[in-house]
Design an enzyme around this catalytic site. Structure first.
Site, mmCIF file in Angstrom:
data_model
loop_
_atom_site.group_PDB
_atom_site.id
_atom_site.type_symbol
_atom_site.label_atom_id
_atom_site.label_comp_id
_atom_site.label_asym_id
_atom_site.label_seq_id
_atom_site.Cartn_x
_atom_site.Cartn_y
_atom_site.Cartn_z
ATOM 1 N N ARG A 135 -10.113 4.945 -6.725
ATOM 2 C CA ARG A 135 -8.826 4.291 -6.489
ATOM 3 C C ARG A 135 -8.927 2.787 -6.766
ATOM 4 N NH1 ARG A 135 -6.243 4.146 -0.616
ATOM 5 N NH2 ARG A 135 -7.917 2.620 -0.489
ATOM 6 N N ASP A 169 1.287 13.293 -5.964
ATOM 7 C CA ASP A 169 2.000 13.104 -4.694
ATOM 8 C C ASP A 169 3.392 13.705 -4.810
ATOM 9 O OD1 ASP A 169 1.484 11.559 -2.029
ATOM 10 O OD2 ASP A 169 3.611 11.309 -2.500
ATOM 11 N N TYR A 211 12.476 11.385 2.824
ATOM 12 C CA TYR A 211 11.847 10.124 2.371
ATOM 13 C C TYR A 211 12.840 9.278 1.572
ATOM 14 C CZ TYR A 211 7.246 11.501 4.004
ATOM 15 O OH TYR A 211 6.186 11.849 4.794
ATOM 16 N N ARG A 232 -5.278 18.001 1.053
ATOM 17 C CA ARG A 232 -5.818 16.641 0.898
ATOM 18 C C ARG A 232 -7.331 16.629 0.723
ATOM 19 N NH1 ARG A 232 -2.360 12.369 2.879
ATOM 20 N NH2 ARG A 232 -0.378 12.967 2.005
ATOM 21 N N ARG A 259 -9.309 9.779 0.955
ATOM 22 C CA ARG A 259 -10.067 8.611 1.425
ATOM 23 C C ARG A 259 -11.324 8.907 2.213
ATOM 24 N NH1 ARG A 259 -4.816 6.231 3.952
ATOM 25 N NH2 ARG A 259 -4.478 8.478 3.831
HETATM 26 O O1 CP3 Z 1 -5.970 16.674 -2.401
HETATM 27 C C1 CP3 Z 1 -4.756 16.937 -2.292
HETATM 28 O O2 CP3 Z 1 -4.252 17.542 -1.322
HETATM 29 C C2 CP3 Z 1 -3.832 16.629 -3.453
HETATM 30 C C3 CP3 Z 1 -3.037 15.504 -3.395
HETATM 31 C C4 CP3 Z 1 -1.870 15.264 -2.445
HETATM 32 C C5 CP3 Z 1 -1.572 13.954 -1.999
HETATM 33 N N1 CP3 Z 1 -0.392 13.984 -1.353
HETATM 34 C C6 CP3 Z 1 -2.395 12.774 -2.240
HETATM 35 C C7 CP3 Z 1 -2.269 11.591 -1.373
HETATM 36 C C8 CP3 Z 1 -0.863 16.101 -1.987
HETATM 37 C C9 CP3 Z 1 -0.708 17.606 -2.125
HETATM 38 C C10 CP3 Z 1 0.080 15.279 -1.293
HETATM 39 C C11 CP3 Z 1 1.331 15.771 -0.719
HETATM 40 C C12 CP3 Z 1 2.162 14.876 0.105
HETATM 41 N N2 CP3 Z 1 2.411 13.547 -0.084
HETATM 42 C C13 CP3 Z 1 2.930 15.305 1.221
HETATM 43 C C14 CP3 Z 1 3.006 16.720 1.717
HETATM 44 C C15 CP3 Z 1 1.819 17.115 2.521
HETATM 45 C C16 CP3 Z 1 1.666 16.413 3.851
HETATM 46 O O3 CP3 Z 1 0.689 15.660 3.986
HETATM 47 O O4 CP3 Z 1 2.508 16.621 4.717
HETATM 48 C C17 CP3 Z 1 3.585 14.190 1.733
HETATM 49 C C18 CP3 Z 1 4.504 14.159 2.937
HETATM 50 C C19 CP3 Z 1 3.267 13.082 0.894
HETATM 51 C C20 CP3 Z 1 3.768 11.682 0.992
HETATM 52 C C21 CP3 Z 1 2.639 10.790 1.353
HETATM 53 N N3 CP3 Z 1 1.651 10.406 0.464
HETATM 54 C C22 CP3 Z 1 2.406 10.159 2.610
HETATM 55 C C23 CP3 Z 1 3.274 10.295 3.835
HETATM 56 C C24 CP3 Z 1 1.250 9.393 2.442
HETATM 57 C C25 CP3 Z 1 0.682 8.440 3.458
HETATM 58 C C26 CP3 Z 1 -0.183 9.100 4.438
HETATM 59 C C27 CP3 Z 1 -1.594 9.025 3.978
HETATM 60 O O5 CP3 Z 1 -2.331 10.001 4.155
HETATM 61 O O6 CP3 Z 1 -1.956 7.968 3.440
HETATM 62 C C28 CP3 Z 1 0.774 9.592 1.117
HETATM 63 C C29 CP3 Z 1 -0.443 9.018 0.503
HETATM 64 C C30 CP3 Z 1 -1.409 9.917 -0.162
HETATM 65 N N4 CP3 Z 1 -1.115 11.063 -0.851
HETATM 66 C C31 CP3 Z 1 -2.804 9.688 -0.253
HETATM 67 C C32 CP3 Z 1 -3.348 10.735 -0.996
HETATM 68 C C33 CP3 Z 1 -4.781 10.925 -1.408
HETATM 69 C C34 CP3 Z 1 -3.532 8.488 0.312
HETATM 70 C C35 CP3 Z 1 -3.293 7.355 -0.634
HETATM 71 C C36 CP3 Z 1 -4.394 6.336 -0.593
HETATM 72 O O7 CP3 Z 1 -5.390 6.522 -1.308
HETATM 73 O O8 CP3 Z 1 -4.227 5.340 0.123
#
Ligand code: CP3
Length: 343
Positions: A39, A76, A152, A26, A30
């Site tokens: 975003r 994602d 999910y 990540r 944010r």
């Molecule tokens: O920089 C990076 O790592 C690349 C991008 C990336 C994102 N999600 C962007 C993201 C990667 C590799 C993921 C993987 C992902 N997504 C996983 C596996 C890794 C982990 O965290 O366990 C999972 C379970 C998801 C599903 C997901 N996406 C969740 C549960 C959430 C909400 C939690 C949160 O942090 O907001 C997301 C949102 C998400 N994915 C964001 C980002 C940058 C935040 C979105 C926003 O801008 O509001």
């Protein structure tokens, strides 16, 4: 620079390096003001994922700011269920939502043509990134593992230790196995296309692996991952594959040996000394700093970094966090981390 000369790729192929490559899960997100602005401009998270220009820009932001050794494609894991025809949307400030599947419901069909058409912007972002990244920065593609995607899809969101999928696997095992099989095929084909487009390594995120008891862990995490590894290797024998079965403790060893991945990413609950002894003889270890240090910084951060470096620098190693960096993180602590690792 050639792919095989990049530090991440050398470490994933089993080389022990003087200074480990470092990137953070990540690393785009944010905690960066430039990400929040992007975003806003894109009008939502999914618009970032499905517009190659925005996805390239989001991926590049942390590389420009920190110079990590590797970048991870901005996307994602839930784009895969989306490409299989499930509804996916994001609730701002909360997270992803899907319309939940019923236990026993038939798995969505995997039809390669519409599937890859839906994901074409992701592949375009990968290709665009190979043109935009600094020559020494490796590009990692990724996908969610079948089990985590299924959790999910069953629950519609992350909640209750993914009880919906755990219930489904026992009440109607045949339909659950069919869903896992379908996802296994889709994920393998998705990763192959990312590598075709320019990804130099791939990571499979099984963020909910810890919710599986031993028999189910083998059936729904180890075996599907093994099949994905075999399928991807048949198309791209030289591309390193990382697995992240988060939170599985001593089963990281089973996972590493049985799936055939090149390396495992570890969560922060694993002692690095144990990982050096039990895991590094069998593959590369990635991890595993407590992500809270990116919020709090200071001496406690440096002490834990030193312990990990000391324990794992004698074998193939990639420095990372134990899970994603959080929105409360401070960029100054990320810089302190990089200074400590690189000296
Ligand atoms: O920089 C990076 O790592 C690349 C991008 C990336 C994102 N999600 C962007 C993201 C990667 C590799 C993921 C993987 C992902 N997504 C996983 C596996 C890794 C982990 O965290 O366990 C999972 C379970 C998801 C599903 C997901 N996406 C969740 C549960 C959430 C909400 C939690 C949160 O942090 O907001 C997301 C949102 C998400 N994915 C964001 C980002 C940058 C935040 C979105 C926003 O801008 O509001």
């Amino acid at each position: 620079m050639k792919t095989e000369e990049k530090l991440l790729i050398r470490a994933l192929r089993g080389e022990t390096l003087d200074v480990p490559p470092v990137w953070l899960m990540r690393q785009a997100g944010r905690y960066l003001p430039e990400y929040r602005a992007l975003r806003e401009k894109a009008g939502g998270f999914l618009n970032l994922c499905y517009n190659p220009e925005f996805a390239v820009e989001a991926t590049m932001q942390p590389i420009r700011r920190f110079g990590f050794d590797a970048s991870i494609l901005f996307s994602d894991i839930l784009v895969v269920p989306h490409a299989l025809g499930r509804d996916v949307w994001f609730e701002t400030g909360e997270g992803p939502r899907l319309n939940p599947m019923e236990a026993g419901e038939a798995a969505p069909a995997f039809d390669p043509e519409p599937f890859h058409a839906h994901l074409a912007p992701v592949y375009a972002a990968v290709t665009g990134l190979r043109e935009s990244l600094p020559p020494e920065t490796a590009l990692i593609g990724f996908a969610g593992a079948p089990w985590t995607l299924a959790t999910y899809m069953a629950a519609g969101r992350g909640k209750d230790e993914q009880a919906a999928a755990r219930q489904w696997m026992f009440t109607d095992p045949d339909s659950f196995a069919a869903l896992i099989d379908r996802l296994t095929e889709a994920v393998a084909q998705y990763l192959i296309r990312q590598i075709d487009a320019g990804a130099e390594a791939v990571q499979i995120f099984d963020s909910w692996a810890s919710a599986l008891a031993p028999n189910a862990f083998d059936r729904y995490c180890v075996q599907p991952t093994k099949r994905i590894v075999e399928t991807v290797r048949a198309a791209h024998p030289d591309t390193p594959i990382l697995g992240f079965p988060r939170g599985v403790g001593s089963s990281y060893g089973t996972f590493l040996k049985e799936t055939g991945v090149n390396g495992v990413s570890l969560d922060q609950n694993v002692a690095p000394e144990w990982a050096a002894e039990a895991l590094q003889p069998h593959g590369t270890v990635q991890g595993n700093l407590e992500p809270m240090h990116m919020v709090t910084g200071g001496d406690a951060l440096l002490r834990d970094v030193d312990r990990i470096l000391e324990a794992l620098s004698g074998g193939p190693f990639v420095f990372n966090l134990g899970h994603g960096i959080t929105p409360q993180a401070d960029a100054a602590h990320v810089e302190a981390l990089l200074r400590r690792i690189r000296g």
